[in-house]
Scaffold this motif. Structure first.
Motif, PDB file in Angstrom:
ATOM      1  N   ILE A   4       0.853  -1.183   0.000  1.00 35.24           N
ATOM      2  CA  ILE A   4       0.000   0.000   0.000  1.00 35.24           C
ATOM      3  C   ILE A   4       0.892   1.237   0.000  1.00 35.24           C
ATOM      4  N   VAL A   5       0.674   2.109  -0.960  1.00 32.83           N
ATOM      5  CA  VAL A   5       1.436   3.363  -1.054  1.00 32.83           C
ATOM      6  C   VAL A   5       0.650   4.439  -0.319  1.00 32.83           C
ATOM      7  N   SER A   6       1.294   5.040   0.697  1.00 31.34           N
ATOM      8  CA  SER A   6       0.636   6.093   1.460  1.00 31.34           C
ATOM      9  C   SER A   6       1.661   6.951   2.176  1.00 31.34           C
ATOM     10  N   ARG A   7       1.667   8.221   1.861  1.00 29.95           N
ATOM     11  CA  ARG A   7       2.552   9.150   2.571  1.00 29.95           C
ATOM     12  C   ARG A   7       1.965   9.517   3.917  1.00 29.95           C
ATOM     13  N   PHE A   8       0.690   9.346   4.078  1.00 19.63           N
ATOM     14  CA  PHE A   8       0.010   9.804   5.285  1.00 19.63           C
ATOM     15  C   PHE A   8       0.063   8.786   6.419  1.00 19.63           C
ATOM     16  N   PHE A   9       0.173   7.506   6.088  1.00 19.78           N
ATOM     17  CA  PHE A   9       0.195   6.467   7.121  1.00 19.78           C
ATOM     18  C   PHE A   9       1.533   6.423   7.844  1.00 19.78           C
ATOM     19  N   LEU A  10       2.606   6.758   7.140  1.00 23.15           N
ATOM     20  CA  LEU A  10       3.949   6.646   7.696  1.00 23.15           C
ATOM     21  C   LEU A  10       4.435   7.981   8.247  1.00 23.15           C
ATOM     22  N   ARG A  11       5.198   7.911   9.322  1.00 25.95           N
ATOM     23  CA  ARG A  11       5.821   9.125   9.851  1.00 25.95           C
ATOM     24  C   ARG A  11       6.856   9.626   8.849  1.00 25.95           C
ATOM     25  N   LYS A  12       7.238  10.876   8.962  1.00 24.17           N
ATOM     26  CA  LYS A  12       8.108  11.510   7.974  1.00 24.17           C
ATOM     27  C   LYS A  12       9.426  10.778   7.749  1.00 24.17           C
ATOM     28  N   ARG A  13      10.012  10.209   8.774  1.00 21.56           N
ATOM     29  CA  ARG A  13      11.324   9.562   8.629  1.00 21.56           C
ATOM     30  C   ARG A  13      11.236   8.126   8.122  1.00 21.56           C
TER      31      ARG A  13
END
Length: 108
Positions: A4-13
């Motif tokens: 699953i591609v998601s920039r929002f689920f993962l923390r910035k680092r």
């Protein structure tokens, strides 16, 4: 395994995270990074071996112990036995075919 591609689920680092049966990645490009995906597949195998929930309990406890020891989050993260196994073997794309059951134990 589902990616699953998601920039929002993962923390910035974080570039990715495995939570059985999913691998969350920040960008679609990460899906094509064979070394990165192998690292995450190693974590999926570790999670299955420990029946998922105990994996995360062990992971958090080990992180906290190392964080107290090193007083540094990154050093604590890199000292977790699951991460040691995954980083040491991520470039060996055949590792999971020859990996023994509970192989992470030798990294504790």
């Amino acid at each position: 395994m589902f990616v699953i591609v998601s920039r929002f689920f993962l923390r910035k680092r974080f570039t990715g995270m495995a939570i059985w049966p999913f691998v969350f990645v920040r960008t679609a490009q990460m899906k094509r990074d064979t070394v990165f995906m192998n690292h995450e597949k190693i974590h999926l195998r570790q999670q299955l071996e420990l029946l998922i929930v105990p994996f995360f309990i062990w992971y958090i406890i080990e992180f906290l112990v190392h964080w107290i020891r090193y007083k540094n989050r990154y050093d604590a993260y890199r000292s977790i036995s699951f991460e040691k196994e995954a980083y040491e073997n991520e470039k060996d794309l055949d590792y999971l075919k020859k990996r023994s059951f509970l192989a992470f134990i030798k990294y504790v």
